[in-house]
Write a protein that holds these residues in place. Structure first.
Motif, PDB file in Angstrom:
ATOM      1  N   ASP A   1     -12.424  11.568  15.650  1.00  0.00           N
ATOM      2  CA  ASP A   1     -12.882  12.959  15.665  1.00  0.00           C
ATOM      3  C   ASP A   1     -12.291  13.834  14.558  1.00  0.00           C
ATOM      4  O   ASP A   1     -12.872  14.853  14.198  1.00  0.00           O
ATOM      5  N   LEU A   2     -11.113  13.449  14.054  1.00  0.00           N
ATOM      6  CA  LEU A   2     -10.442  14.278  13.050  1.00  0.00           C
ATOM      7  C   LEU A   2     -11.039  14.097  11.661  1.00  0.00           C
ATOM      8  O   LEU A   2     -11.534  13.025  11.314  1.00  0.00           O
ATOM      9  N   LYS A   3     -10.981  15.154  10.859  1.00  0.00           N
ATOM     10  CA  LYS A   3     -11.384  15.070   9.463  1.00  0.00           C
ATOM     11  C   LYS A   3     -10.250  14.394   8.692  1.00  0.00           C
ATOM     12  O   LYS A   3      -9.106  14.363   9.136  1.00  0.00           O
ATOM     13  N   VAL A   4     -10.566  13.868   7.514  1.00  0.00           N
ATOM     14  CA  VAL A   4      -9.574  13.150   6.715  1.00  0.00           C
ATOM     15  C   VAL A   4      -8.354  14.027   6.438  1.00  0.00           C
ATOM     16  O   VAL A   4      -7.206  13.583   6.566  1.00  0.00           O
ATOM     17  N   GLU A   5      -8.589  15.304   6.082  1.00  0.00           N
ATOM     18  CA  GLU A   5      -7.482  16.205   5.756  1.00  0.00           C
ATOM     19  C   GLU A   5      -6.532  16.367   6.940  1.00  0.00           C
ATOM     20  O   GLU A   5      -5.307  16.372   6.782  1.00  0.00           O
ATOM     21  N   GLU A   6      -7.102  16.479   8.153  1.00  0.00           N
ATOM     22  CA  GLU A   6      -6.278  16.669   9.343  1.00  0.00           C
ATOM     23  C   GLU A   6      -5.538  15.379   9.700  1.00  0.00           C
ATOM     24  O   GLU A   6      -4.392  15.420  10.175  1.00  0.00           O
ATOM     25  N   ILE A   7      -6.163  14.233   9.475  1.00  0.00           N
ATOM     26  CA  ILE A   7      -5.496  12.949   9.708  1.00  0.00           C
ATOM     27  C   ILE A   7      -4.256  12.856   8.834  1.00  0.00           C
ATOM     28  O   ILE A   7      -3.169  12.474   9.287  1.00  0.00           O
ATOM     29  N   VAL A   8      -4.408  13.218   7.560  1.00  0.00           N
ATOM     30  CA  VAL A   8      -3.277  13.162   6.616  1.00  0.00           C
ATOM     31  C   VAL A   8      -2.173  14.121   7.053  1.00  0.00           C
ATOM     32  O   VAL A   8      -0.990  13.757   7.070  1.00  0.00           O
ATOM     33  N   ARG A   9      -2.543  15.339   7.442  1.00  0.00           N
ATOM     34  CA  ARG A   9      -1.535  16.327   7.863  1.00  0.00           C
ATOM     35  C   ARG A   9      -0.746  15.835   9.080  1.00  0.00           C
ATOM     36  O   ARG A   9       0.479  15.927   9.126  1.00  0.00           O
ATOM     37  N   GLN A  10      -1.465  15.327  10.080  1.00  0.00           N
ATOM     38  CA  GLN A  10      -0.795  14.874  11.297  1.00  0.00           C
ATOM     39  C   GLN A  10       0.066  13.637  11.033  1.00  0.00           C
ATOM     40  O   GLN A  10       1.160  13.502  11.597  1.00  0.00           O
ATOM     41  N   ALA A  11      -0.399  12.750  10.178  1.00  0.00           N
ATOM     42  CA  ALA A  11       0.382  11.555   9.837  1.00  0.00           C
ATOM     43  C   ALA A  11       1.658  11.946   9.107  1.00  0.00           C
ATOM     44  O   ALA A  11       2.738  11.391   9.370  1.00  0.00           O
ATOM     45  N   LEU A  12       1.555  12.916   8.196  1.00  0.00           N
ATOM     46  CA  LEU A  12       2.734  13.380   7.461  1.00  0.00           C
ATOM     47  C   LEU A  12       3.763  14.000   8.403  1.00  0.00           C
ATOM     48  O   LEU A  12       4.967  13.772   8.264  1.00  0.00           O
ATOM     49  N   LYS A  13       3.284  14.776   9.384  1.00  0.00           N
ATOM     50  CA  LYS A  13       4.192  15.378  10.366  1.00  0.00           C
ATOM     51  C   LYS A  13       4.954  14.315  11.131  1.00  0.00           C
ATOM     52  O   LYS A  13       6.163  14.425  11.360  1.00  0.00           O
ATOM     53  N   LYS A  14       4.262  13.246  11.527  1.00  0.00           N
ATOM     54  CA  LYS A  14       4.899  12.155  12.283  1.00  0.00           C
ATOM     55  C   LYS A  14       5.952  11.458  11.427  1.00  0.00           C
ATOM     56  O   LYS A  14       7.040  11.135  11.902  1.00  0.00           O
ATOM     57  N   MET A  15       5.652  11.247  10.135  1.00  0.00           N
ATOM     58  CA  MET A  15       6.590  10.546   9.258  1.00  0.00           C
ATOM     59  C   MET A  15       7.801  11.394   8.939  1.00  0.00           C
ATOM     60  O   MET A  15       8.905  10.885   8.815  1.00  0.00           O
ATOM     61  N   VAL A  16       7.594  12.698   8.789  1.00  0.00           N
ATOM     62  CA  VAL A  16       8.724  13.599   8.524  1.00  0.00           C
ATOM     63  C   VAL A  16       9.664  13.657   9.728  1.00  0.00           C
ATOM     64  O   VAL A  16      10.886  13.606   9.588  1.00  0.00           O
ATOM     65  N   LYS A  17       9.072  13.746  10.920  1.00  0.00           N
ATOM     66  CA  LYS A  17       9.887  13.770  12.141  1.00  0.00           C
ATOM     67  C   LYS A  17      10.615  12.457  12.359  1.00  0.00           C
ATOM     68  O   LYS A  17      11.725  12.418  12.865  1.00  0.00           O
ATOM     69  N   GLY A  18       9.939  11.340  11.991  1.00  0.00           N
ATOM     70  CA  GLY A  18      10.524  10.028  12.201  1.00  0.00           C
ATOM     71  C   GLY A  18      11.671   9.781  11.260  1.00  0.00           C
ATOM     72  O   GLY A  18      12.552   8.979  11.544  1.00  0.00           O
TER      73      GLY A  18
END
Length: 201
Positions: A184-201
């Motif tokens: 359901d997510l657009k490519v831009e939102e997928i990238v943003r959410q993935a980056l947030k997960k990697m920064v937190k990790g």
């Protein structure tokens, strides 16, 4: 030769930061983004690239490994030298550049002084081709399919390519994309959410 330099920031000018390391001042060519993260008289750390060509011997430094990786990828494009690469990264953050490449957004690149349409097209074409070689395999895509839902391969590939531009490896990208609502997510939102997960990790 140098992975990074760390020391007191003794001088800053346009596209230049001088880092004092044990009494030696390293002149690092850099971007406006990196300069904005430094403070004169304070300790700074820059990830570096040594550029050597004929009579040129210059050190380039960046506040993040993502920015350094983007710089080095741009240098790999025919017709793009270090000055042009710095200019592009002074107008586009690493994630912004990644999205411009995977979405074919020429305007994000031609907005940079000195970057014409032909160079912008070449950057997009050559970096897309390089990224394609390291995109997720079909078996990797299957990890994101749930039940009868099929995740569009091109969407996931575009998002993973954007993350690859920022220097993340395939295993890191797979882990970050896992659990996201990719259908359901657009490519831009997928990238943003993935980056947030990697920064937190």
């Amino acid at each position: 030769m140098f992975y990074y330099v760390q020391g007191t920031v003794t001088h800053m000018a346009q596209n230049l930061a001088v880092i004092d390391c044990a009494g030696v001042g390293y002149a690092c060519r850099t971007t406006s983004y990196t300069l904005a993260s430094l403070n004169k008289g304070k300790v700074g750390k820059l990830y570096t690239h040594l550029y050597v060509k004929e009579d040129i011997f210059e050190l380039y430094g960046f506040a993040s490994e993502g920015e350094l990786h983007s710089f080095e990828m741009l240098l790999g494009v025919s017709g793009v030298g270090p000055k042009a690469a710095l200019a592009i990264l002074s107008f586009n953050s690493p994630d912004g550049l990644a999205m411009a490449i995977v979405s074919g957004n020429e305007k994000a690149l031609t907005a940079v002084p000195g970057i014409g349409k032909k160079i912008a097209q070449r950057i997009i074409l050559e970096l897309k081709d390089k990224l394609a070689k390291g995109q997720l395999t079909a078996s990797g895509m299957e990890q994101f399919a749930g039940g009868s839902t099929v995740i569009p391969e091109d969407k996931t590939a575009e998002a993973s390519a954007a993350l690859a531009v920022l220097g993340y490896g395939q295993q890191e990208i797979l882990a970050a994309l896992k659990g996201l609502n990719l259908a359901d997510l657009k490519v831009e939102e997928i990238v943003r959410q993935a980056l947030k997960k990697m920064v937190k990790g």
